[in-house]
Motif scaffolding. Structure first.
Motif, mmCIF file in Angstrom:
data_model
loop_
_atom_site.group_PDB
_atom_site.id
_atom_site.type_symbol
_atom_site.label_atom_id
_atom_site.label_comp_id
_atom_site.label_asym_id
_atom_site.label_seq_id
_atom_site.Cartn_x
_atom_site.Cartn_y
_atom_site.Cartn_z
ATOM 1 N N PRO A 29 34.791 66.925 66.800
ATOM 2 C CA PRO A 29 34.671 65.924 65.729
ATOM 3 C C PRO A 29 33.209 65.642 65.392
ATOM 4 O O PRO A 29 32.305 65.849 66.212
ATOM 5 C CB PRO A 29 35.360 64.688 66.326
ATOM 6 N N LEU A 30 32.990 65.158 64.178
ATOM 7 C CA LEU A 30 31.648 64.828 63.735
ATOM 8 C C LEU A 30 31.130 63.600 64.466
ATOM 9 O O LEU A 30 31.894 62.720 64.874
ATOM 10 C CB LEU A 30 31.643 64.563 62.229
ATOM 11 N N LYS B 202 28.913 60.021 64.628
ATOM 12 C CA LYS B 202 28.970 58.834 63.773
ATOM 13 C C LYS B 202 28.117 59.017 62.528
ATOM 14 O O LYS B 202 28.555 58.723 61.407
ATOM 15 C CB LYS B 202 28.504 57.611 64.575
ATOM 16 N N GLU C 157 26.948 61.898 61.233
ATOM 17 C CA GLU C 157 27.465 62.998 60.420
ATOM 18 C C GLU C 157 28.674 62.545 59.607
ATOM 19 O O GLU C 157 28.822 62.903 58.439
ATOM 20 C CB GLU C 157 27.850 64.166 61.332
ATOM 21 N N SER C 158 29.525 61.744 60.239
ATOM 22 C CA SER C 158 30.698 61.227 59.533
ATOM 23 C C SER C 158 30.280 60.358 58.356
ATOM 24 O O SER C 158 30.842 60.457 57.254
ATOM 25 C CB SER C 158 31.575 60.417 60.493
ATOM 26 N N VAL D 205 34.867 54.501 58.145
ATOM 27 C CA VAL D 205 34.488 55.835 58.627
ATOM 28 C C VAL D 205 34.885 56.002 60.087
ATOM 29 O O VAL D 205 35.361 57.068 60.508
ATOM 30 C CB VAL D 205 32.973 56.069 58.430
ATOM 31 N N CYS E 273 38.330 57.199 60.786
ATOM 32 C CA CYS E 273 38.604 58.613 60.500
ATOM 33 C C CYS E 273 38.414 59.497 61.715
ATOM 34 O O CYS E 273 38.781 60.688 61.678
ATOM 35 C CB CYS E 273 37.718 59.110 59.357
ATOM 36 N N GLY F 13 35.982 61.073 63.064
ATOM 37 C CA GLY F 13 35.143 62.269 62.990
ATOM 38 C C GLY F 13 35.834 63.480 62.409
ATOM 39 O O GLY F 13 35.330 64.600 62.520
ATOM 40 N N PRO G 223 36.718 65.740 59.412
ATOM 41 C CA PRO G 223 36.245 65.969 58.033
ATOM 42 C C PRO G 223 37.339 65.822 56.982
ATOM 43 O O PRO G 223 37.106 65.250 55.924
ATOM 44 C CB PRO G 223 35.706 67.398 58.078
ATOM 45 N N ILE H 166 37.990 62.166 56.433
ATOM 46 C CA ILE H 166 36.822 61.526 55.813
ATOM 47 C C ILE H 166 36.754 61.859 54.330
ATOM 48 O O ILE H 166 36.602 60.982 53.477
ATOM 49 C CB ILE H 166 35.527 61.973 56.538
#
Length: 984
Positions: free
Chosen positions: A292-293, A295, A297-298, A326, A329, A331, A333, A336
């Motif tokens: 997952p991305l 924080k 990056e998200s 966010v 979600c 992380g 994509p 998001i």
């Protein structure tokens, strides 16, 4: 006296600058008007070139850099002259001369740019041969480390041959690999980059077909032979094979994929993406995990997909809300991007706070990743806030997983279901496209292309799973694209609770005779099979439907049986009193239809490409029809008086000969494809409608066309930006007055066996938009265009000109003795010209026409007994030391059975072969020389044309004796491309 002489000399020195100064001062407005006129001319040329660019791009070519630079220069000039216009409004007496000088300068610059805009060798070039397909994708955010890791394994680590990219659904595996795919296309280490979507229910045949298509190979029908053929094809090249969305372990050899072991001769890599790490390990992959991305990056990804952008976090309170959204979600994509799409254009903090509350209610657990992403997507679905759009979205889940759905087909289905309503079909199509665009913008659908390159959309598999779980639509029963050979157990789908059942794209062999599904609430039944094209009929599949099958489906509104092998429909279908749409498209074996009298509300009846030989009994009672497709080759007639009963028709397509007056009474018609028996019926139609034609039409006057004719392959055209409106005149009288009846938006004009037609010049004002012109067997034609009396420029858009069996044709264009160079205007866009059995024609092109043939790509002359020259070079100076190049874009030169053909061209005239693909010359015994100029290498040596595919000749002895105008041609070995043909 000395003083006077000095003064005179001084005045002489000042004379010229002073006069120029005064001229600039006094004639400022006059010069400005001149500049405006020249700028208008420049912008007209700019628009013409932009249109030509668009046409070339649609044809798969790429615009030249010099053309792009020229267009930029025109834009800059427009901006500069706009500033001059502003200065002119406030110019002072002291500045007039200076401004006049600037205007004079700009006039010269505009003239020079206009001159530079003559791209005699065309505005575009062929794209280099593709080694893969560039995929549509979004920007990467936060996955650059994974991207780099995969890239390293592909490019540098020769010991790793299989790579497994794993991670949960919606985490970005496919997006990462799309970027890798596009990046690989720019590198030289692999000759092919092959992308195949596998999906949950793996279809071996589909995977094989997808790989073969990328390799430009065809496969046999036998399963074992298919794998062997594919294996041999892959072993001859270096490639990266990307297998996206793999759910279970499978054998590569069963598909025909060679074991990707290290090989010094060629480089091979196989990459698969999967939600399961175990699947990747079991197939011997080097595993790359997508996580997952973070924080930040998200947040970056979210802000990049919201119209407000980074300004959304300037308000501390709003920033806190966005952070919370966010965070929900997790992380992912997909979650998001989807939620960001649903919040586009939202400015009010109250709406943001409400959105967070709604999202918190949905996302109840962060322990189950699938639950979390599903709930995030549900939030985006709810944010659509329009039941019509929501219904349209959920309907897409009835199609198979990872299936490209044609936009046209999907909009038709939405109309059938009643999701879209409107007074006109065009309005409903516009609404449909608007909904599709909204779903794409909200990242709930992604844009793609079908196998036929038609614009399509596709659902992400995670989003499809979510759509099938929506509570309001839990009455969907979907078993689409699962390779089923028999109907699902009756107990599974006949509980009476299902609203829509989709069994499309399976291989169901039969519908049992005893089955009588109790589906009182069923409104939609989709049983259509795969579209294999009209020339490929399903070898297996159910041929009959038992009479009991529809007994308990009283609520059925939409029934689709397209592409099945059914031979008739049971009588019980007439009891479906609520049926709105009956689609039997491409049921090639369908011969009989029972009475449809009971289908009182039926709006759509699609019998395209069936073999029925008479219309259903009491069909005239279907007064609510708005869509009728009757292209059935065996159908002979529509009883008089039937057609006017369908007064609500918007779409009518048939191969039947109709009465003009009856068709003309269909005032709501927007699409028409039909045949008028004679010119009199054509006149009656025009008289009834006041020459007002539908938006789209394909009509024949005088006779029907063959199965392969354009009328047979009519498809809906409401979604196309360009209208390809077509008229055929076959075996009828074309008088001068008839041209006045032609619609002004005609684009394809076909004339056949109309002996009174002398030329097309009398109707030139009506041919302005014509791009394709066919003339066959018209004995009265001596020239196609006659400019001897009055010049005309109405044929400048013609791209294809096909002339056949014109026994009295002497010349293409007839000009008067004082008329100069008409052809660059007339034929500047001509791409193809074909001449067949024009027995009196001796010369095809005059020297004056050459300048207008810069875009000609395909030239065919067949069975022209008197043809002596292709290009009449009498106007070119004999013995010139300068080589004249003509037909710079020629790709295909075909000369067949022309016994008196002596020269293609001469007197130093040569045809470059930079784009030549096919050269076919058979039975032209008098032709002794070939004026083809071979391309040169950097060292000046001649070389084989880069795109040359085949040279067909007959007899072989003729080819061995031929001479070349290019003195260096004999140094090039073309034998590998030459084949001797007995029949052609």
């Amino acid at each position: 006296m000395e003083l006077i002489g000095t003064a005179i000399g001084f005045m002489k020195c000042l004379g010229v600058p002073t006069c120029r100064y005064l001229d600039n001062y006094r004639k400022l407005e006059e010069k400005m008007n001149d500049l405006r006129l020249r700028l208008d001319d420049l912008n007209v040329r700019k628009r013409d070139i932009e249109l030509e660019n668009e046409s070339e791009i649609r044809g798969g070519k790429m615009v030249k850099k010099e053309v792009e630079k020229w267009l930029d220069n025109v834009e800059k000039m427009n901006a500069e002259i706009e500033k001059i216009e502003q200065k002119l409004v406030v110019v002072s007496c002291f500045s007039r001369a200076r401004l006049g000088k600037l205007v004079r300068k700009k006039i010269e610059e505009v003239k020079e740019i206009h001159r530079q805009g003559c791209f005699s060798d065309g505005v575009a070039i062929d794209r280099p041969p593709a080694k893969g397909v560039t995929l549509l994708t979004s920007d990467l955010e936060g996955e650059t480390d994974v991207n780099n890791q995969i890239w390293q394994l592909l490019m540098d680590d020769d010991q790793v041959r299989m790579i497994g990219v794993c991670g949960m659904g919606g985490i970005g595996k496919t997006t990462i690999m799309k970027h890798i795919n596009n990046q690989l296309l720019k590198e030289d280490q692999f000759r092919k980059v092959i992308w195949v979507t596998v999906s949950k229910e793996m279809n071996v045949s589909k995977v094989q077909e997808d790989i073969a298509r990328c390799l430009k190979h065809s496969l046999p029908e036998d399963e074992l032979e298919r794998a062997t053929t594919l294996n041999h094809a892959l072993e001859r090249t270096s490639y990266v094979l990307i297998l996206d969305d793999v759910w279970e372990r499978f054998s590569l050899s069963k598909i025909g994929i060679p074991d990707p072991k290290p090989d010094e001769q060629r480089k091979v890599k196989v990459v698969l993406t999967s939600r399961s790490k175990e699947v990747c390990i079991s197939m011997g992959c080097k595993v790359v995990q997508v996580k997952p991305l973070s924080k930040q990056e998200s947040m970056n990804l979210f802000l990049n997909h919201v119209e407000l952008g980074h300004s959304v976090v300037q308000d501390p309170e709003l920033k806190k809300i966005v952070n919370s959204i966010v965070k929900k979600c997790g992380g992912l994509p997909l979650a998001i991007v989807t939620i960001a799409g649903s919040m586009k254009g939202v400015y009010d903090i109250h709406e943001w706070r409400n959105a967070l509350n709604e999202l918190c209610q949905h996302v109840k657990s962060v322990k189950q990743w699938d639950n979390e992403v599903f709930e995030c997507l549900m939030f985006s679905y709810n944010r659509l806030a329009d039941s019509e759009i929501q219904n349209c979205f959920v309907y897409c889940s009835l199609y198979p997983e990872d299936f490209p759905i044609k936009r046209r087909e999907l909009i038709e289905k939405w109309i059938d279901e009643g999701f879209i309503n409107g007074n006109t079909r065009q309005a409903m199509y516009d609404r449909g496209h608007s909904i599709l665009n909204k779903l794409e913008n909200n990242s709930l659908l992604e844009r793609t292309q079908s196998l036929s390159s038609e614009l399509s959309v596709k659902m992400h598999d995670v989003i499809r799973d979510m759509a099938l779980l929506i509570e309001d639509h839990s009455r969907f029963f979907v078993k689409a694209g699962l390779q089923l050979k028999e109907l699902p157990d009756e107990r599974e789908w006949t509980t009476g609770t299902f609203d829509k059942v989709s069994l499309m794209n399976n291989s169901i062999l039969e519908i049992p005779s005893h089955i009588s599904p109790k589906c009182h609430n069923l409104s939609t039944l989709l049983l259509q099979q795969r579209d294999l094209g009209w020339y490929r009929v399903l070898e297996t599949g159910f041929e009959t439907i038992p009479g009991t099958f529809f007994e308990h489906m009283n609520g059925l509104k939409v029934l689709d049986l397209s592409y099945t092998n059914i031979m008739n429909l049971p009588d019980s279908i007439s009891n479906l009193g609520n049926l709105n749409s009956l689609v039997l498209r491409c049921c090639y074996k369908l011969r009989h239809l029972p009475s449809l009298a009971g289908l009182k509300v039926l709006k759509k009846l699609d019998l395209y490409n069936t073999t029925i030989d008479k219309i259903p009994p009491q069909m005239e009672t279907l007064e609510n029809l708005t869509y009728l497709a009757l292209q059935a080759e065996g159908l002979k007639e529509l009883p008089t008086g039937t057609l006017p009963m369908f007064s609500r028709l918007q779409y009518l397509a048939t191969m039947l000969q109709l009465k003009g007056e009856e068709v003309g009474k269909l005032s709501k018609l927007e699409f028409l494809s039909c045949i008028f028996l004679c010119m009199e019926e054509f006149r009656k139609y025009n008289s009834t409608t006041g020459t007002k034609w539908p938006q789209n039409y394909i009509c024949s006057v005088g006779s029907s066309l063959s199965r392969n004719g354009p009328l047979f392959g009519v498809e809906d055209m409401f979604e196309k930006p360009e209208k390809h409106n077509t008229l055929f005149f076959v075996n009828c009288d074309l008088e001068e007055a008839d041209f006045a009846m032609l619609p002004m938006d005609l684009s394809y004009f076909h004339v056949e066996k109309c002996d009174d037609l002398k030329c097309l010049s009398d109707g030139t004002s009506l041919f302005h938009g014509v791009t394709l012109c066919h003339i066959r067997e018209c004995q009265g034609i001596e020239c196609v265009i006659d400019l001897s009396s009055s010049p005309s420029y109405s044929f400048k858009n013609i791209e294809r000109l096909v002339l056949g069996k014109l026994c009295n044709l002497l010349e293409l264009v007839r000009v008067g003795p004082t008329f100069e160079s008409p052809c660059p205007v007339i034929f500047s866009r001509l791409r193809l010209i074909s001449l067949e059995k024009c027995s009196r024609m001796k010369k095809l092109f005059s020297v004056e026409m050459l300048q207008g043939l810069q875009n000609l790509e395909d030239l065919t002359v067949r069975d022209c007994q008197e043809m002596e020259k292709i290009i009449d070079d009498n106007g070119i100076r004999n013995g010139s030391d300068t080589t004249s190049l003509v037909l710079p874009k020629l790709r295909d030169l075909s000369l067949f059975s022309s016994p008196r053909l002596k020269t293609i061209c001469g007197n130093g005239v040569m045809i470059p072969t930079n784009f030549l693909r096919y050269l076919r010359i058979t039975e032209c015994p008098e032709l002794k020389r070939i004026p083809l100029l071979l391309p040169q290498l950097e060292n000046g040596e001649p070389s084989i044309p880069p795109f040359l595919t085949r040279i067909c000749v007959k007899p072989r002895e003729w080819w061995e004796s031929i001479e070349w105008d290019d003195p260096n041609a004999m140094n090039v070995d073309l034998s590998a491309f030459v084949s001797h043909v007995e029949y052609f």
